[in-house]
Design a protein around this motif. Sequence first.
Motif, PDB file in Angstrom:
ATOM      1  N   ARG A 156     -13.491   9.930 -34.344  1.00 23.66           N
ATOM      2  CA  ARG A 156     -13.775  11.306 -33.922  1.00 23.66           C
ATOM      3  C   ARG A 156     -14.955  11.337 -32.951  1.00 23.66           C
ATOM      4  NH1 ARG A 156     -13.162  16.592 -35.023  1.00 23.66           N
ATOM      5  NH2 ARG A 156     -11.549  16.203 -36.564  1.00 23.66           N
ATOM      6  N   GLU A 157     -15.966  10.518 -33.180  1.00 21.82           N
ATOM      7  CA  GLU A 157     -17.123  10.491 -32.285  1.00 21.82           C
ATOM      8  C   GLU A 157     -16.694  10.122 -30.860  1.00 21.82           C
ATOM      9  OE1 GLU A 157     -19.905   7.788 -33.962  1.00 21.82           O
ATOM     10  OE2 GLU A 157     -20.283   9.017 -35.750  1.00 21.82           O
ATOM     11  N   TYR A 158     -15.802   9.152 -30.744  1.00 23.03           N
ATOM     12  CA  TYR A 158     -15.316   8.767 -29.416  1.00 23.03           C
ATOM     13  C   TYR A 158     -14.517   9.901 -28.782  1.00 23.03           C
ATOM     14  CZ  TYR A 158     -16.623   3.819 -29.683  1.00 23.03           C
ATOM     15  OH  TYR A 158     -17.336   2.638 -29.728  1.00 23.03           O
ATOM     16  N   MET A 159     -13.621  10.489 -29.545  1.00 19.28           N
ATOM     17  CA  MET A 159     -12.744  11.507 -28.977  1.00 19.28           C
ATOM     18  C   MET A 159     -13.493  12.801 -28.662  1.00 19.28           C
ATOM     19  SD  MET A 159     -10.267   9.576 -28.753  1.00 19.28           S
ATOM     20  CE  MET A 159      -9.099  10.687 -27.995  1.00 19.28           C
ATOM     21  N   ASP A 160     -14.594  13.050 -29.352  1.00 20.13           N
ATOM     22  CA  ASP A 160     -15.420  14.230 -29.033  1.00 20.13           C
ATOM     23  C   ASP A 160     -15.904  14.174 -27.588  1.00 20.13           C
ATOM     24  OD1 ASP A 160     -15.163  15.405 -31.503  1.00 20.13           O
ATOM     25  OD2 ASP A 160     -17.109  14.730 -32.261  1.00 20.13           O
ATOM     26  N   ARG A 161     -16.091  12.966 -27.070  1.00 21.88           N
ATOM     27  CA  ARG A 161     -16.569  12.810 -25.701  1.00 21.88           C
ATOM     28  C   ARG A 161     -15.501  13.200 -24.676  1.00 21.88           C
ATOM     29  NH1 ARG A 161     -18.463   6.653 -26.984  1.00 21.88           N
ATOM     30  NH2 ARG A 161     -19.848   7.130 -28.743  1.00 21.88           N
ATOM     31  N   ALA A 162     -14.248  13.217 -25.100  1.00 27.48           N
ATOM     32  CA  ALA A 162     -13.153  13.536 -24.181  1.00 27.48           C
ATOM     33  C   ALA A 162     -12.881  15.026 -24.103  1.00 27.48           C
ATOM     34  CB  ALA A 162     -11.881  12.795 -24.608  1.00 27.48           C
ATOM     35  N   TYR A 163     -12.904  15.683 -25.255  1.00 26.05           N
ATOM     36  CA  TYR A 163     -12.495  17.087 -25.300  1.00 26.05           C
ATOM     37  C   TYR A 163     -13.691  18.012 -25.075  1.00 26.05           C
ATOM     38  CZ  TYR A 163      -8.129  15.193 -27.049  1.00 26.05           C
ATOM     39  OH  TYR A 163      -6.954  14.493 -27.172  1.00 26.05           O
ATOM     40  N   THR A 164     -14.273  17.907 -23.896  1.00 27.81           N
ATOM     41  CA  THR A 164     -15.403  18.759 -23.551  1.00 27.81           C
ATOM     42  C   THR A 164     -14.914  19.970 -22.758  1.00 27.81           C
ATOM     43  OG1 THR A 164     -15.791  17.363 -21.601  1.00 27.81           O
ATOM     44  CG2 THR A 164     -17.059  16.869 -23.581  1.00 27.81           C
ATOM     45  N   PRO A 165     -15.559  21.123 -22.922  1.00 21.42           N
ATOM     46  CA  PRO A 165     -15.042  22.368 -22.354  1.00 21.42           C
ATOM     47  C   PRO A 165     -15.009  22.420 -20.836  1.00 21.42           C
ATOM     48  CG  PRO A 165     -17.224  22.695 -23.315  1.00 21.42           C
ATOM     49  CD  PRO A 165     -16.762  21.352 -23.760  1.00 21.42           C
ATOM     50  N   GLU A 166     -15.836  21.625 -20.170  1.00 20.77           N
ATOM     51  CA  GLU A 166     -15.847  21.703 -18.706  1.00 20.77           C
ATOM     52  C   GLU A 166     -14.638  21.009 -18.081  1.00 20.77           C
ATOM     53  OE1 GLU A 166     -18.031  17.868 -19.648  1.00 20.77           O
ATOM     54  OE2 GLU A 166     -17.926  19.906 -20.466  1.00 20.77           O
ATOM     55  N   ARG A 167     -13.900  20.222 -18.860  1.00 26.34           N
ATOM     56  CA  ARG A 167     -12.740  19.518 -18.325  1.00 26.34           C
ATOM     57  C   ARG A 167     -11.484  20.389 -18.396  1.00 26.34           C
ATOM     58  NH1 ARG A 167     -14.842  14.539 -21.141  1.00 26.34           N
ATOM     59  NH2 ARG A 167     -15.423  13.083 -19.477  1.00 26.34           N
ATOM     60  N   SER A 168     -10.611  20.212 -17.423  1.00 28.68           N
ATOM     61  CA  SER A 168      -9.306  20.869 -17.477  1.00 28.68           C
ATOM     62  C   SER A 168      -8.466  20.194 -18.552  1.00 28.68           C
ATOM     63  CB  SER A 168      -8.599  20.747 -16.124  1.00 28.68           C
ATOM     64  OG  SER A 168      -8.197  19.400 -15.901  1.00 28.68           O
ATOM     65  N   PRO A 169      -7.383  20.830 -18.999  1.00 27.74           N
ATOM     66  CA  PRO A 169      -6.529  20.196 -20.019  1.00 27.74           C
ATOM     67  C   PRO A 169      -6.044  18.813 -19.606  1.00 27.74           C
ATOM     68  CG  PRO A 169      -5.998  22.510 -19.864  1.00 27.74           C
ATOM     69  CD  PRO A 169      -6.967  22.230 -18.754  1.00 27.74           C
ATOM     70  N   VAL A 170      -5.572  18.648 -18.369  1.00 28.50           N
ATOM     71  CA  VAL A 170      -5.092  17.341 -17.919  1.00 28.50           C
ATOM     72  C   VAL A 170      -6.230  16.332 -17.890  1.00 28.50           C
ATOM     73  CG1 VAL A 170      -4.119  16.053 -15.979  1.00 28.50           C
ATOM     74  CG2 VAL A 170      -3.126  18.257 -16.634  1.00 28.50           C
ATOM     75  N   ASP A 171      -7.396  16.751 -17.447  1.00 23.29           N
ATOM     76  CA  ASP A 171      -8.553  15.841 -17.427  1.00 23.29           C
ATOM     77  C   ASP A 171      -8.986  15.458 -18.838  1.00 23.29           C
ATOM     78  OD1 ASP A 171      -8.647  15.719 -14.694  1.00 23.29           O
ATOM     79  OD2 ASP A 171     -10.164  17.292 -14.482  1.00 23.29           O
ATOM     80  N   GLN A 172      -8.830  16.374 -19.789  1.00 24.62           N
ATOM     81  CA  GLN A 172      -9.131  16.042 -21.179  1.00 24.62           C
ATOM     82  C   GLN A 172      -8.192  14.950 -21.684  1.00 24.62           C
ATOM     83  OE1 GLN A 172      -9.017  19.660 -23.485  1.00 24.62           O
ATOM     84  NE2 GLN A 172     -11.149  20.170 -23.027  1.00 24.62           N
ATOM     85  N   LEU A 173      -6.923  15.022 -21.309  1.00 22.64           N
ATOM     86  CA  LEU A 173      -5.970  14.005 -21.736  1.00 22.64           C
ATOM     87  C   LEU A 173      -6.312  12.647 -21.118  1.00 22.64           C
ATOM     88  CD1 LEU A 173      -2.639  16.031 -21.491  1.00 22.64           C
ATOM     89  CD2 LEU A 173      -3.991  15.545 -23.531  1.00 22.64           C
ATOM     90  N   ARG A 174      -6.697  12.656 -19.852  1.00 22.44           N
ATOM     91  CA  ARG A 174      -7.114  11.415 -19.212  1.00 22.44           C
ATOM     92  C   ARG A 174      -8.341  10.833 -19.919  1.00 22.44           C
ATOM     93  NH1 ARG A 174      -5.879   9.763 -14.173  1.00 22.44           N
ATOM     94  NH2 ARG A 174      -4.287  10.880 -12.985  1.00 22.44           N
ATOM     95  N   ALA A 175      -9.313  11.685 -20.193  1.00 19.82           N
ATOM     96  CA  ALA A 175     -10.535  11.234 -20.859  1.00 19.82           C
ATOM     97  C   ALA A 175     -10.240  10.731 -22.266  1.00 19.82           C
ATOM     98  CB  ALA A 175     -11.559  12.366 -20.905  1.00 19.82           C
ATOM     99  N   ALA A 176      -9.282  11.371 -22.942  1.00 15.03           N
ATOM    100  CA  ALA A 176      -8.916  10.937 -24.288  1.00 15.03           C
ATOM    101  C   ALA A 176      -8.346   9.522 -24.251  1.00 15.03           C
ATOM    102  CB  ALA A 176      -7.900  11.900 -24.891  1.00 15.03           C
ATOM    103  N   ALA A 177      -7.524   9.217 -23.243  1.00 20.81           N
ATOM    104  CA  ALA A 177      -6.987   7.863 -23.112  1.00 20.81           C
ATOM    105  C   ALA A 177      -8.105   6.858 -22.886  1.00 20.81           C
ATOM    106  CB  ALA A 177      -5.986   7.811 -21.960  1.00 20.81           C
ATOM    107  N   GLU A 178      -9.069   7.215 -22.056  1.00 20.79           N
ATOM    108  CA  GLU A 178     -10.189   6.323 -21.782  1.00 20.79           C
ATOM    109  C   GLU A 178     -11.030   6.078 -23.029  1.00 20.79           C
ATOM    110  OE1 GLU A 178     -12.275   8.284 -18.686  1.00 20.79           O
ATOM    111  OE2 GLU A 178     -10.733   7.932 -17.158  1.00 20.79           O
ATOM    112  N   GLN A 179     -11.306   7.138 -23.779  1.00 23.39           N
ATOM    113  CA  GLN A 179     -12.115   6.994 -24.984  1.00 23.39           C
ATOM    114  C   GLN A 179     -11.367   6.245 -26.082  1.00 23.39           C
ATOM    115  OE1 GLN A 179     -15.324   7.570 -25.448  1.00 23.39           O
ATOM    116  NE2 GLN A 179     -15.463   8.188 -23.302  1.00 23.39           N
ATOM    117  N   TYR A 180     -10.063   6.423 -26.126  1.00 28.60           N
ATOM    118  CA  TYR A 180      -9.258   5.712 -27.125  1.00 28.60           C
ATOM    119  C   TYR A 180      -9.319   4.207 -26.857  1.00 28.60           C
ATOM    120  CZ  TYR A 180      -5.489   5.500 -30.610  1.00 28.60           C
ATOM    121  OH  TYR A 180      -4.731   5.269 -31.739  1.00 28.60           O
TER     122      TYR A 180
END
Length: 205
Positions: A70-94
């Motif tokens: 959860r700590e890693y994924m919290d870094r991806a789902y930040t409010p300033e990112r668009s939904p698609v960018d959140q998905l990209r960031a989630a892949a990177e953090q995973y």
Amino acid sequence: MKARDPRRQRTIDALLAAAEEVFAARPVEEVTVEEIAERAGVAVGSIYNSFGSKAGLHAAVIDRALDVDREYMDRAYTPERSPVDQLRAAAEQYLRFAMEQPQFFRMLAFPAPLGNYAAAAETAARLARRVDEQNARMTAAIERGVADGTIRPVDARRAATVLWASWNGVISLAWRPDDLREDEQGLAELLSLAADLVSWGLRRA
């Protein structure tokens, strides 16, 4: 609140570290408390004093893995990112989670059989529930994209499941014993390509 005794905390940390290694690699029913205690360098009784049972120790390890994830994924789902960018960031953090915490990653993405011990069903249910909570964040991101028009209408929950399963498949190449094995750089490139394909596939035309 009374502070925990430092010596007791060191014992707990040693047991968790030892248990993480063995539970990530083998079915719970094949692991003995004696093996864990020996690896941790403590008495067997410390397991029962600290966790109540082998099942209690296993549950604690699962909870720890989920909290770190959860700590890693919290870094991806930040409010300033668009939904698609959140998905990209989630892949990177995973991927970062998998590379930096490989034992935890394997425990969650490719759990070993839990066996038939009394608490197995409860532990398996807790693991599935917490993983589903993480996937729900992906689902919510997709739903937000559908709502704002940047993502075409899709079954968000099933799309999130496809993403999660595909990421696991790509990252698992890190442990192949043959020429298909990928290093961290190769995995990052593959996930980036996957993100491009996802972006193209999900975006509204």
